[in-house]
Write an enzyme that holds these catalytic residues in place. Structure first.
Site, PDB file in Angstrom:
ATOM      1  N   GLU A   1       0.323   4.596  26.781  1.00 33.84           N
ATOM      2  CA  GLU A   1      -0.285   5.144  27.789  1.00 33.84           C
ATOM      3  C   GLU A   1      -1.652   5.183  27.194  1.00 33.84           C
ATOM      4  OE1 GLU A   1       3.600   7.402  29.089  1.00 33.84           O
ATOM      5  OE2 GLU A   1       1.958   6.932  26.573  1.00 33.84           O
ATOM      6  N   GLN A  46       4.995   7.718  33.814  1.00 32.54           N
ATOM      7  CA  GLN A  46       6.511   7.698  34.760  1.00 32.54           C
ATOM      8  C   GLN A  46       6.540   9.454  35.437  1.00 32.54           C
ATOM      9  OE1 GLN A  46       9.515   7.008  32.806  1.00 32.54           O
ATOM     10  NE2 GLN A  46       9.201   5.220  33.388  1.00 32.54           N
ATOM     11  N   PHE A 104       3.171  12.639  30.630  1.00 30.26           N
ATOM     12  CA  PHE A 104       2.991  11.838  29.996  1.00 30.26           C
ATOM     13  C   PHE A 104       1.956  11.246  29.760  1.00 30.26           C
ATOM     14  CE2 PHE A 104       7.813  10.095  30.846  1.00 30.26           C
ATOM     15  CZ  PHE A 104       8.706  11.158  29.940  1.00 30.26           C
ATOM     16  N   HIS A 160       9.407  16.882  32.064  1.00 32.84           N
ATOM     17  CA  HIS A 160       9.129  16.912  33.454  1.00 32.84           C
ATOM     18  C   HIS A 160       8.284  16.879  33.975  1.00 32.84           C
ATOM     19  CE1 HIS A 160      11.251  14.130  30.015  1.00 32.84           C
ATOM     20  NE2 HIS A 160      11.141  13.472  30.868  1.00 32.84           N
TER      21      HIS A 160
END
Length: 658
Positions: free
Chosen positions: A397, A419, A423, A464
């Site tokens: 990243e 994504q 992240f 997430h």
């Protein structure tokens, strides 16, 4: 030291010497000024001039160079006036950063030089983006980026070289191995015998040269760059040299064994080349005296002139305005029929329209090409727009965000997909220190949008599901948008891509396929910083954004007896203060609702602002309804208890009880 002149004329050799001597004499002047107390800090490159000068001369004038602290020779060889450089070092209004940053922390499009930030490694990814722009445009160019032996330990070093290798980018990664990172010797920084050996791990060519030999540096870099222009692929060059002064002058050199100074003193790049020219009779005492006298006069004049330049005048409004690249927002009105589509499809539609409008727009992210991304938002894009502009990235990243900035510097636009919003931590430095500060520091745009699939509700757990918008709303220089409806998702995305400033674009994953709404098929944009007032009421005002809007709507629909004003902020930086103030005036009771955790969430800023600017209109304390101050659990029951939604009804009851 052995010099091989090859076919260089005497005039060329003499010109090389002048370019080598000039930064040395400037540095000697800086050390005098430092002892006199007329300047406060200096990072010396004495003993390393051959690298900066030789490599710069090997590059074409239209090719970008990304130097570091000890590369004064890059700037002087590119003919930046010393007065301008001195003004920069002194924090004068006439410097490249108008007194906002020091030393070589600046860029100049005129001279195609992009300076570093103090974190050392991140500029390597910028070189990737610059080279990528040249590659896509079909320009036969190379890009040169410097780093030190210490920075080769940083993740940015690995990420940038890996991306360049995978994408065959025409970048020369030049390591100045000068023996020490501040006081830490190389044997405490890496285990490999030679840094150039790292090249093999990336599948690229590695070359080690004598960094104190001006002809070896120039000839080697000239060959590499010429080959690279025709056959793009990165090369790692290790230049062996030595730091003859401290990390900066205040740190001294007591930690360095004296025998190293003696050995490297014999390899002084200026003295050795000077002796070589004397032996060739290209240089003699009279000519040397003439050159030195001319340089000394010029340096004295330029330095003293810079001291006379004006100091910056502090003006808060100017400082605030200069955090952002000027952008005249003229929203494009939607036309034609609206069709009921999903939130996710509105984002896809916006991206497609932007790609068709901006031929210089590049999308980057993990698995976004043939696979279409983790959420299939870019499905089919590679077939329509080509893999040059729809680029699968390695899992890095930081390098990709940095490459986005490099693309922007070299005339392109970039949209980077995280994504998952979680992240983004791996690219945090590039966002808050490079993207956010570039325009304020030296007036350059950072035309990058970062898409942030965010939010909980799907049992995805701590890594997430985070709502991390507050990490960025406090960073000046960034814009932050967070659409709640398909119509806004498309219009704000197109506005973000049109905007030459860095924009964090938050899109809630749980809304992707569960929410539909009318969206015009035409190209349109919405004003960033403008809220939507969805309802007007009398009992309380709910100020929210993202999925919180839908929690509030559900609650109000299920409780029609409650009369509420509902404000969807849409944008969090900038945010609509007028809409918030009017909402406070409407009802005198305010509930701030968001999915992020309570402590230091964006609602805290809203609450503080209301208390400071609208206290007289309040009939009750401002209440916040937010998620628990814990990580986000995976189990469905635990997640529902964590989310602010579970406390919305009780918080409204508490507010109405006042």
């Amino acid at each position: 030291m052995v010099f091989d002149r090859k076919d260089k004329s005497n005039a060329t050799l003499l010109d090389l010497y002048k370019k080598l001597l000039y930064p040395r004499m400037v540095e000697e002047k800086m050390l005098i000024l430092l002892r006199q107390g007329r300047i406060g800090k200096w990072f010396s490159g004495i003993g390393q001039e051959a690298i900066a000068v030789g490599s710069t001369l090997a590059m074409n004038g239209s090719e970008y160079i990304l130097p570091m602290h000890r590369n004064l020779g890059v700037f002087t060889t590119r003919n930046i006036p010393l007065k301008k450089l001195m003004a920069q070092w002194q924090g004068k209004a006439t410097g490249f950063t108008k007194g906002r940053d020091r030393s070589f922390h600046f860029g100049t499009q005129e001279h195609k030089i992009i300076g570093m930030i103090s974190h050392l490694g991140p500029q390597m990814a910028l070189a990737d983006g610059i080279a990528l722009a040249d590659l896509i445009a079909g320009r036969e160019k190379a890009t040169l980026v410097f780093t030190g032996e210490g920075a080769t330990s940083e993740g940015d070093f690995h990420e940038a070289i890996n991306v360049a290798a995978v994408w065959n980018l025409p970048v020369i990664f030049l390591i100045e191995n000068n023996g020490y990172g501040l006081s830490t010797p190389i044997n405490e920084q890496f285990k490999c015998a030679h840094l150039v050996d790292k090249a093999i791990g990336y599948g690229i060519e590695g070359i080690q040269i004598d960094g104190n030999n001006i002809l070896e540096v120039y000839d080697t870099l000239a060959v590499i760059s010429e080959k690279m222009r025709l056959d793009p692929k990165p090369v790692l060059v290790e230049c062996l040299t030595f730091r003859m002064r401290g990390h900066e002058e205040a740190s001294g050199t007591k930690y360095v064994p004296q025998e190293l100074f003696e050995a490297w003193g014999e390899k002084d790049p200026v003295k050795n080349f000077e002796q070589f020219l004397f032996e060739l009779q290209v240089l003699n005492d009279d000519l040397l005296l003439e050159i030195r006298s001319e340089f000394k006069h010029e340096i004295e004049k330029e330095v003293e002139a810079a001291f006379m330049d004006a100091e910056p005048e502090a003006d808060v409004n100017t400082e605030l305005q200069d955090m952002y690249y000027p952008n005249a927002e003229n929203p494009v009105e939607a036309t034609g029929q609206a069709t009921e589509i999903r939130y996710i499809d509105a984002i896809t539609d916006g991206l497609k329209m932007a790609m068709r409008k901006h031929q210089n727009l590049v999308l980057m992210g993990q698995d976004i090409a043939e696979y279409g991304g983790a959420f299939k938002i870019t499905d089919g894009f590679a077939a329509e727009f080509g893999k040059q502009r729809v680029r699968n990235t390695p899992i890095c990243e930081s390098a990709i965000v940095g490459a986005g900035l490099g693309l922007s510097i070299n005339g392109y636009k970039a949209v980077v997909e995280m994504q998952f919003a979680d992240f983004v931590t791996c690219g945090f430095n590039q966002i808050v220190n490079n993207l956010a500060k570039t325009h304020y520091r030296w007036g350059e745009k950072a035309d990058v949008v970062i898409r942030m699939p965010t939010g909980a509700g799907s049992g995805a757990g701590p890594f997430h599901s985070q709502s991390n918008e507050a990490w960025f709303t406090k960073t000046p220089g960034l814009k932050v948008v967070y659409p709640a409806f398909p119509y806004d998702a498309k219009g704000l995305l197109l506005a973000a891509i049109d905007d030459p400033n860095p924009v964090m674009y938050f899109e809630h994953k749980n809304l992707y396929r569960s929410l539909t709404g009318p969206v015009p098929a035409s190209y349109y944009t919405l004003e960033i910083g403008k809220a939507n007032v969805l309802r007007k009421g009398e009992q309380l005002s709910i100020i929210t954004y993202g999925v919180g809007v839908h929690w509030a709507l559900t609650y109000l629909n299920e409780n029609p007896q409650i009369s509420a004003t509902l404000v969807d902020l849409c944008s969090l930086q900038p945010w609509d203060k007028t809409a918030v103030l009017n909402a406070v005036k409407d009802t005198g009771r305010v509930l701030i609702l968001h999915e992020d955790t309570l402590t230091s969430g964006f609602g805290a800023e809203l609450s503080a602002w209301i208390a400071e600017h609208a206290f007289q209109y309040l009939d009750a304390p401002v209440l916040r309804c937010a998620s628990s101050d814990t990580a986000i659990p995976m189990n469905k029951a635990l997640e529902e208890s964590f989310l602010a939604k579970s406390r919305l009804a009780s918080t409204i009851d508490r507010l109405l009880a006042y």
